[in-house]
Design a protein around this motif. Sequence first.
Motif, PDB file in Angstrom:
ATOM      1  N   TYR A  65      18.586 -14.489  14.569  1.00 36.40           N
ATOM      2  CA  TYR A  65      19.816 -14.300  14.980  1.00 36.40           C
ATOM      3  C   TYR A  65      20.427 -15.193  16.237  1.00 36.40           C
ATOM      4  N   GLN A  79       7.447 -14.857   6.307  1.00 31.15           N
ATOM      5  CA  GLN A  79       7.853 -13.763   6.258  1.00 31.15           C
ATOM      6  C   GLN A  79       7.179 -12.734   7.533  1.00 31.15           C
ATOM      7  N   GLN A 124      14.194 -11.207  11.806  1.00 32.37           N
ATOM      8  CA  GLN A 124      15.415 -11.946  11.155  1.00 32.37           C
ATOM      9  C   GLN A 124      15.967 -12.829  12.372  1.00 32.37           C
ATOM     10  N   LYS A 155      16.058 -21.558   7.109  1.00 30.10           N
ATOM     11  CA  LYS A 155      15.783 -20.877   5.754  1.00 30.10           C
ATOM     12  C   LYS A 155      14.365 -20.700   5.655  1.00 30.10           C
ATOM     13  N   GLY A 183      14.089 -14.995  16.126  1.00 33.37           N
ATOM     14  CA  GLY A 183      14.302 -13.935  15.419  1.00 33.37           C
ATOM     15  C   GLY A 183      13.991 -12.726  16.040  1.00 33.37           C
ATOM     16  N   ASN A 224      12.932  -8.520  16.034  1.00 31.34           N
ATOM     17  CA  ASN A 224      12.470  -7.142  15.182  1.00 31.34           C
ATOM     18  C   ASN A 224      12.915  -5.951  15.844  1.00 31.34           C
ATOM     19  N   HIS A 281       7.006  -8.184   0.496  1.00 28.48           N
ATOM     20  CA  HIS A 281       8.278  -8.413   1.210  1.00 28.48           C
ATOM     21  C   HIS A 281       8.036  -8.129   2.698  1.00 28.48           C
ATOM     22  N   ASN A 309      13.458 -17.965   8.097  1.00 25.15           N
ATOM     23  CA  ASN A 309      13.893 -16.481   7.822  1.00 25.15           C
ATOM     24  C   ASN A 309      13.156 -16.139   6.449  1.00 25.15           C
ATOM     25  N   THR A 310      12.800 -17.277   5.673  1.00 28.46           N
ATOM     26  CA  THR A 310      12.272 -16.740   4.270  1.00 28.46           C
ATOM     27  C   THR A 310      11.117 -17.133   3.997  1.00 28.46           C
TER      28      THR A 310
END
Length: 449
Positions: free
Chosen positions: A164, A158, A162, A151, A182, A184, A264, A154-155
């Motif tokens: 994987y 930022q 993401q 978490k 992660g 891109n 974001h 991933n959160t």
Amino acid sequence: MANSESVLGKNPVWLYSISMARRTGYADLPLHPGIVPKWLADRMMQLGTLIVESLIYNFGKEEVLVRLSDPLWFQSFGAVMGMDWHSSGITTSVMYALKRGLNPRAHELGICICGGRGKYSRRTPEELLFLSGKTGLDGNALVRASKLCAKVDNTAIQDGFQLYQHNFIVTDQGDWAVVQQGMNPAAKTARRYHWCSSNLRSFVEEPHTGIVGENRGTILNLTDIGARPARSAILELAKERPDRVLAEVKDMTGSGDTVLSAVHSGTAAVQGELFTPEEDSGVNQVPGGERNCFMPAHHDVRAEDVDLKRLGAVLATAYESQPADFGSLLLTEGLGPRTLQSLALVSEVIYGSPSRFTDPARYSFAHGGKDGHPFPVPCRIYDESIRVLHESIEKAKLNYTDKSDCLRRLYATSLAMEQNCSPEADFDGTIAHEMAHTKEWGGRTCTGK
């Protein structure tokens, strides 16, 4: 779970305790497609397992977690096993190799790897709960640690990547490490994140041992110690009505949509310091012990990627040392200078200090690279390395330590030669020598022999 029993072996007796992680740095890696051929994957499983077993035998299980949570050591570890020296593919391949090799012996070695890539990463909680049911570990605490690591990366951070892949490595004492990656897709880059339970103070304030990935500029990092006010402000904002928050944002900027979009996308932060990776290539040692590494985009290994003095010391040790120096090794039938070169680099991965791993490309001179950089994988040499390391470990278990002592002396001799003789490798000559003998040594790449 179909293969859960094979993960643990028979009748493991594990105790539970959780200790505390420190951040050691990050590295940048290009994203590479493709798969590892079976002939290399099987050898990686054998050599990787033997190196971990040697670490456990010499230093203990916690040291394995510390090594895996060091981005520079991890990259060197993958390179010495024949993976592309700078690519993100090391992450998946190394962790898969270790899971295949270590888990069937978990009851013996006291270390187990859960999770993996894609759908296997989502099975981590299930595997941890199964593990706890068989061993007495606190499964709920381990699952919570696993989810929090994912978490946060991933959160709370930022950075445009993401997750994987998620691997959770746990010992029979309840100590753990996490290696997750992660992607891109648009930029074709990956970032690897490292965690370790040792000295962990907080999951949300500078918790990482390292973050690995290609530099994408300024990112939002709410785990930075300087972002403590931002975290407090976000908690306060979460209590407010959304329309009131948007009205305040529009008053400050003239466009609430612009600010929210920036947050974001990871290009802005609220009342917090931004984490900005270094722009230059190479390795940076910064206050606090962080170890930062940036892998270049070029695929081939170049002279500037390697510490030629250190490589020269390895070559001199292998090709110039007297047989008496490593008698019990050299009595092994068929073992010559080229195998000693590989073993010298393997011994450094086992016995070397953190300062030795600032040029991961150098370790590809042990067993080459699957894509032929710096040269094809010499399978016959690779197999000799596996055999000698296996024999050294097995004999050490029986208190016959000649071979394991020789491996330690091999590293010590190389280090002494580097410090006292200052040899420098002939980079082009070394590669030419490898290419001249590649057929003799069973050279292979992912495209064939």
